[in-house]
Motif scaffolding. Sequence first.
Motif, PDB file in Angstrom:
ATOM      1  N   LYS A 172       5.076  -5.162   4.306  1.00 24.00           N
ATOM      2  CA  LYS A 172       3.893  -5.701   4.987  1.00 24.00           C
ATOM      3  C   LYS A 172       3.313  -4.681   5.972  1.00 24.00           C
ATOM      4  CE  LYS A 172       2.151  -9.554   7.685  1.00 24.00           C
ATOM      5  NZ  LYS A 172       2.371 -10.847   8.307  1.00 24.00           N
ATOM      6  N   ASP A 173       4.182  -4.073   6.778  1.00 28.23           N
ATOM      7  CA  ASP A 173       3.688  -3.122   7.785  1.00 28.23           C
ATOM      8  C   ASP A 173       3.041  -1.895   7.127  1.00 28.23           C
ATOM      9  OD1 ASP A 173       4.524  -4.824   9.719  1.00 28.23           O
ATOM     10  OD2 ASP A 173       6.249  -3.638  10.370  1.00 28.23           O
ATOM     11  N   ALA A 174       3.624  -1.449   6.030  1.00 29.23           N
ATOM     12  CA  ALA A 174       3.084  -0.264   5.350  1.00 29.23           C
ATOM     13  C   ALA A 174       1.670  -0.544   4.825  1.00 29.23           C
ATOM     14  CB  ALA A 174       4.005   0.149   4.198  1.00 29.23           C
ATOM     15  N   VAL A 175       1.525  -1.664   4.138  1.00 28.79           N
ATOM     16  CA  VAL A 175       0.215  -1.979   3.534  1.00 28.79           C
ATOM     17  C   VAL A 175      -0.824  -2.256   4.617  1.00 28.79           C
ATOM     18  CG1 VAL A 175      -1.014  -3.630   2.064  1.00 28.79           C
ATOM     19  CG2 VAL A 175       1.200  -2.737   1.343  1.00 28.79           C
ATOM     20  N   MET A 176      -0.441  -2.998   5.655  1.00 30.71           N
ATOM     21  CA  MET A 176      -1.428  -3.289   6.716  1.00 30.71           C
ATOM     22  C   MET A 176      -1.796  -2.023   7.490  1.00 30.71           C
ATOM     23  SD  MET A 176      -2.580  -6.168   6.206  1.00 30.71           S
ATOM     24  CE  MET A 176      -3.885  -5.889   7.389  1.00 30.71           C
ATOM     25  N   TYR A 177      -0.808  -1.119   7.689  1.00 34.40           N
ATOM     26  CA  TYR A 177      -1.117   0.145   8.364  1.00 34.40           C
ATOM     27  C   TYR A 177      -2.178   0.895   7.552  1.00 34.40           C
ATOM     28  CZ  TYR A 177      -0.714   4.727  10.470  1.00 34.40           C
ATOM     29  OH  TYR A 177      -1.013   5.907  11.095  1.00 34.40           O
ATOM     30  N   ALA A 178      -1.962   0.980   6.243  1.00 35.00           N
ATOM     31  CA  ALA A 178      -2.884   1.715   5.365  1.00 35.00           C
ATOM     32  C   ALA A 178      -4.289   1.123   5.429  1.00 35.00           C
ATOM     33  CB  ALA A 178      -2.366   1.684   3.927  1.00 35.00           C
ATOM     34  N   ILE A 179      -4.377  -0.189   5.352  1.00 32.34           N
ATOM     35  CA  ILE A 179      -5.694  -0.839   5.320  1.00 32.34           C
ATOM     36  C   ILE A 179      -6.396  -0.722   6.669  1.00 32.34           C
ATOM     37  CG2 ILE A 179      -6.806  -3.127   5.103  1.00 32.34           C
ATOM     38  CD1 ILE A 179      -4.743  -3.620   2.803  1.00 32.34           C
ATOM     39  N   ARG A 180      -5.628  -0.793   7.748  1.00 31.06           N
ATOM     40  CA  ARG A 180      -6.242  -0.716   9.091  1.00 31.06           C
ATOM     41  C   ARG A 180      -6.826   0.669   9.391  1.00 31.06           C
ATOM     42  NH1 ARG A 180      -1.918  -4.625  11.074  1.00 31.06           N
ATOM     43  NH2 ARG A 180      -3.117  -6.543  11.356  1.00 31.06           N
ATOM     44  N   LEU A 181      -6.527   1.655   8.548  1.00 29.71           N
ATOM     45  CA  LEU A 181      -7.129   2.983   8.750  1.00 29.71           C
ATOM     46  C   LEU A 181      -8.610   2.971   8.386  1.00 29.71           C
ATOM     47  CD1 LEU A 181      -4.309   5.214   7.183  1.00 29.71           C
ATOM     48  CD2 LEU A 181      -4.834   4.998   9.630  1.00 29.71           C
ATOM     49  N   GLY A 182      -8.995   2.004   7.555  1.00 32.39           N
ATOM     50  CA  GLY A 182     -10.391   1.951   7.097  1.00 32.39           C
ATOM     51  C   GLY A 182     -10.631   2.923   5.943  1.00 32.39           C
ATOM     52  N   GLY A 183     -11.880   3.093   5.561  1.00 30.71           N
ATOM     53  CA  GLY A 183     -12.224   3.989   4.445  1.00 30.71           C
ATOM     54  C   GLY A 183     -11.980   3.324   3.105  1.00 30.71           C
ATOM     55  N   ASP A 184     -11.323   4.052   2.196  1.00 26.78           N
ATOM     56  CA  ASP A 184     -11.091   3.524   0.844  1.00 26.78           C
ATOM     57  C   ASP A 184      -9.882   2.584   0.875  1.00 26.78           C
ATOM     58  OD1 ASP A 184     -11.212   3.007  -1.810  1.00 26.78           O
ATOM     59  OD2 ASP A 184     -10.922   5.079  -2.469  1.00 26.78           O
ATOM     60  N   THR A 185     -10.064   1.465   1.562  1.00 28.79           N
ATOM     61  CA  THR A 185      -8.937   0.576   1.887  1.00 28.79           C
ATOM     62  C   THR A 185      -8.267  -0.080   0.673  1.00 28.79           C
ATOM     63  OG1 THR A 185     -10.625  -1.099   2.263  1.00 28.79           O
ATOM     64  CG2 THR A 185      -9.707  -0.023   4.217  1.00 28.79           C
TER      65      THR A 185
END
Length: 325
Positions: A259-272
Amino acid sequence: MNTDLKAKFTGALLGSAIGDALGAPVEGYSMEKVKAVYGEGEMKAGRYTDDTEMMIGVAESLIANRGFNGADMALRFILNYDATRRYGPGSKEVLGRIHAGESWREASKQIFGGEGSYGNGAAMRIAPVGIFYCDNAELLREIAYKSSHITHSHVLGKEGAALQAYSIALALHGHKADMPSRLKGFVKDVSFKNIALAKEYCTIGTTNDVYKEKLSKLEQLLGKQTAKAELITELGTGEAAFDSVPTAIYSFIHANSFKDAVMYAIRLGGDTDTIGAMTGAISGAYYGEAAIPGAWLDNLEEGAKGRSYIKRLGAELYRIKIQTS
Ligand code: F2R
Ligand code: MG
Ligand code: MG
């Protein structure tokens, strides 16, 4: 091969779809805008995009042919194609050309002024290759390149897909902290050992320095407290494979749960959706299906090619793998 591995096979494919569906509503948003949409990380619409639709095509083709068959994989991409899933312009054009009768070997070489695409569209769909060829790095690289070629003939698009596939294979085998050093070895291998393969399947010559540099940067960023803004500047969150594959690898290594990995990635923005899908595939391969939050799985779309079907594709790839190992 053991039964835990089956959960990693299904985890990789479901993880890829979950990351895609989570990132889809905010694709193209800035980091600040994503924050306003995602509070604790609840799944929104649960609808997947081109990333998953193409990943399904890769899995279906590997299963039907018990390995790679380019003409069949290209046909499956075309049969599965649904424009509402929001395809990249290059992939859309190439699939249109093949549909109109051009050879699947030639079509991808015609776009971007004959350079071919280095977009992340080959890497985003590569999870089935990463799990199915998890125990043979050279074969994994070859199939990653060949499956990429259907839409992405640029070496940087292919190498991004190979790097993403090998990250998934390493995660499947329990590698995390040592992943960057192993990946650096893998990239070096491509440059020197497989130059013939690269020449045969690429529109332009090999140039993997981009990935070597990104992996070195990734190691530096993991070794210190890194703010999201710095990570975005250094690794990128764009649609080019070299601006998104290393970011997904970082997101997996930096976090301590699916969960933390995927949410970290998406919270970066861009090509989420795409960075979410790639992070989800690596994380699912490492932690296994049981680590995917139930609420996310329940909200992933169902239907003819929804979550149950994606899980079955993972289980079938596992079954064929143990039969042929
Ligand atoms: N397409 C999207 N998202 C935008 C959707 C907006 C749309 N208007 C809508 O809302 O419906 N997402 C999907 O596309 C990405 C994967 O792209 P793919 O398949 O790699 O496509 P493409 O076009 O080949 O490459 C992406 C871009 O990279 C740049 N690029 C690639 N090669 C290049 C080259 N040789 N020279 C210059 N630029 C190159 C271009 O900007 C390409 O358009 C994923 O995000 C997926 O989710
Ligand atoms: Mg997409
Ligand atoms: Mg995307």
